[in-house]
Design an enzyme around this catalytic site. Structure first.
Site, short mmCIF file in Angstrom:
data_model
loop_
_atom_site.label_atom_id
_atom_site.label_comp_id
_atom_site.label_asym_id
_atom_site.label_seq_id
_atom_site.Cartn_x
_atom_site.Cartn_y
_atom_site.Cartn_z
N SER A 1 0.71 -13.76 -29.10
CA SER A 1 2.11 -14.11 -28.81
C SER A 1 3.15 -13.56 -29.77
O SER A 1 4.35 -13.69 -29.49
CB SER A 1 2.27 -15.62 -28.75
N LYS B 1 11.48 -19.77 -33.44
CA LYS B 1 10.81 -20.11 -32.18
C LYS B 1 10.82 -21.63 -32.04
O LYS B 1 10.55 -22.35 -33.00
CB LYS B 1 9.38 -19.58 -32.22
N SER C 1 3.99 -15.38 -25.93
CA SER C 1 4.90 -16.47 -25.67
C SER C 1 6.18 -16.42 -26.51
O SER C 1 7.16 -17.08 -26.17
CB SER C 1 4.21 -17.81 -25.92
#
Ligand code: GLN
Length: 494
Positions: A184, A80, A160
């Site tokens: 997330s 990420k 997210s």
């Protein structure tokens, strides 16, 4: 086998590499080819580190040839883009970090490279990890590999960590790193039909992970199955002198302790997670999970978590408050974007922040600044902190009676790519089942548990006691074995 290499699990890759069935370079090349083929569709990767991947894979092959190497030697990993990676562009999906190449490596990614992980690249996310649909990225939205039955409409992968979840579901990476502040990791895992675990707050170091809300942020893996999550958690977790909130306790070898025996386990079912109007398929999937546990000899116990109804409001005070403070450092002086460099210092700050942050980030900075301001601190921030404690107390009391809690992960399946909430709160409602656990700092996993009437995956969430990730993983391991979820997304045609 070669063309299917990218559909294997991490454990299968690890074992195949050790047995010399294929090489790390072959694995890396297969994944890079698939990324090349489909990333322009999914938009999962912001940065692809092809050369780095091949170089790391070569090193892994040299180690594997000598029967040496770490726990995941030679296995590709997607990161990420919230983890700082040395000399590799790190954006947090924000314009304000344009061109930012950290001079240091986050502890989590370092742990992964030390154990032989091969870096494929940096994955898309909501800007500064604020969102539930990967809709706020400066680098554009991410597409979920799943589609509704008989429809070609694009769906969001959740957020997210949307790029991470889409990459794993679309076979662009066997595992990806996520972070979870209010859901997330778990919510995108649920939307993409895969597994994601948020460990206990303090289990993983936050050092070098770009901060959103420091008292909530935790890193965790997004994987194809529960075993892979167990492996990755052991690789990632551990005390770090550089993060005073990381906890100094031994990290179990979660994989070797995996067990699917749930007989006699006490499973709590919180009534507050079944509000009026709950989606029928979400409710059915939950009931099915309860039934399977019962049939295997678990004891099902109705519990109450009475402060659940305040969790969202509490989270959306605490998280913005912390983000307003954390994001104060982006001012055009030290990192990334600078606008108005020829103006006065104050004007440069203003212009940089005005141009660099997107609307959702600005909204949160403003809310956070407001609730922390002298006149409102007691009314909002202090009160939210008190309620946060009551929410944690609810869980503490419940865990006197039960070993584990089972709930849905999210109130719906993946929603449309073009979805525009009529107000921001509508979007925040997505987090209703994940946020309480975050406020209490507890570990929780999402596993795929069924398909809804549209053929989209729905997740179940298993919540455990602090630092009892093993029971969370074991219950998930059991559920996985009986649910036999093996539906696959439509993806991009070959
Ligand atoms: N959707 C939540 C938010 O927007 C959670 C985000 C996260 O966990 N990083 O804040």
């Amino acid at each position: 086998m070669a063309d299917k290499l990218n559909t294997l699990t991490l454990a299968q890759m690890r074992d195949g590499l050790k047995a010399k069935k294929f090489s790390a370079v072959e694995l890396a090349k297969t994944h890079l080819a698939e990324i090349e083929r489909t990333n322009s569709h999914y938009n999962a990767f912001i940065t692809i580190t092809g050369d780095k991947a091949l170089e790391m894979a070569k090193n892994s092959d040299a180690k594997l040839a000598k029967n040496e190497g770490g726990m995941i030697e030679g296995v590709p990993v997607g990161v990420k883009d919230l983890f700082c990676t040395k000399d590799v562009l790190t954006t947090a999906a924000s314009h304000i970090l344009d061109g930012f190449k950290p001079q240091y490596e986050s502890t989590i990614t370092k742990n992964i490279w030390d154990q032989g992980g091969v870096m494929l690249g940096k994955l898309n996310l909501d800007e500064f990890a604020m969102g539930s649909g990967n809709l706020t990225s400066y680098y554009g939205k991410v597409i979920n590999p799943w589609k509704k039955k008989g429809s070609d409409a694009k769906l969001v992968p959740g957020g997210s960590s949307g790029g991470s979840a889409a990459a794993v579901a679309a076979n662009l990476a066997p595992i990806a790193l996520g972070t979870d502040t209010g859901g997330s990791i778990r919510q995108p895992a649920s939307f993409c039909g895969i597994v994601g675990i948020k460990p206990t707050y303090g289990r993983c170091s936050r050092w070098g992970t770009i901060a959103f809300a420091s008292s909530l942020d935790q890193a965790g893996p997004i994987t194809r199955d529960v075993r892979d999550s167990a492996i990755m958690l052991s690789v990632m977790a551990g005390y770090d002198v550089k993060d005073s909130t990381s906890v100094n306790m031994p990290v179990p070898d979660f994989e070797s302790l995996l067990s699917n025996d749930v007989k006699g386990k006490k499973v709590g079912i919180p009534k507050e997670y079944r509000p009026d109007g709950i989606d029928e398929d979400v409710s059915k999937t939950w009931d099915n999970g309860i039934r399977l546990l019962k049939e295997a000899g678990a004891e099902i116990i109705d519990i109450t978590l009475p402060h659940t109804k305040y969790a969202l409001a509490t989270y959306y005070i605490v998280a913005p408050a912390e983000c307003s403070s954390n994001l104060a450092r982006y001012d055009g002086v030290r990192f990334g974007l600078r606008v108005g460099g020829d103006k006065s210092l104050a004007e440069m700050y203003e212009q940089t922040r005005a141009a660099g942050f997107g609307a959702e980030v600005k909204r949160r900075i403003m809310i956070g600044t407001y609730v922390l301001s002298a006149g409102y601190y007691d009314a909002y921030y202090k009160k939210a902190q008190r309620i946060r404690w009551l929410i944690a107390e609810d869980f503490r009391k419940a865990f006197e009676k039960v070993d584990i809690i089972l709930t849905p992960t999210a109130p719906s399946a993946a929603f449309g790519f073009d979805y525009k909430p009529s107000n921001p709160v509508e979007m925040y409602l997505n987090d209703v089942f994940t946020v309480p656990t975050s406020l209490a700092g507890l570990p929780a996993i999402s596993i795929p548990a069924g398909l809804n009437r549209d053929g989209l995956p729905l997740g179940l969430q298993i919540i455990g006691k602090a630092f009892d990730e093993q029971t969370v993983l074991n219950t998930a391991y059991f559920m996985e074995s009986v649910l036999e979820f093996n539906a696959r997304p439509q993806g991009v045609a070959a």
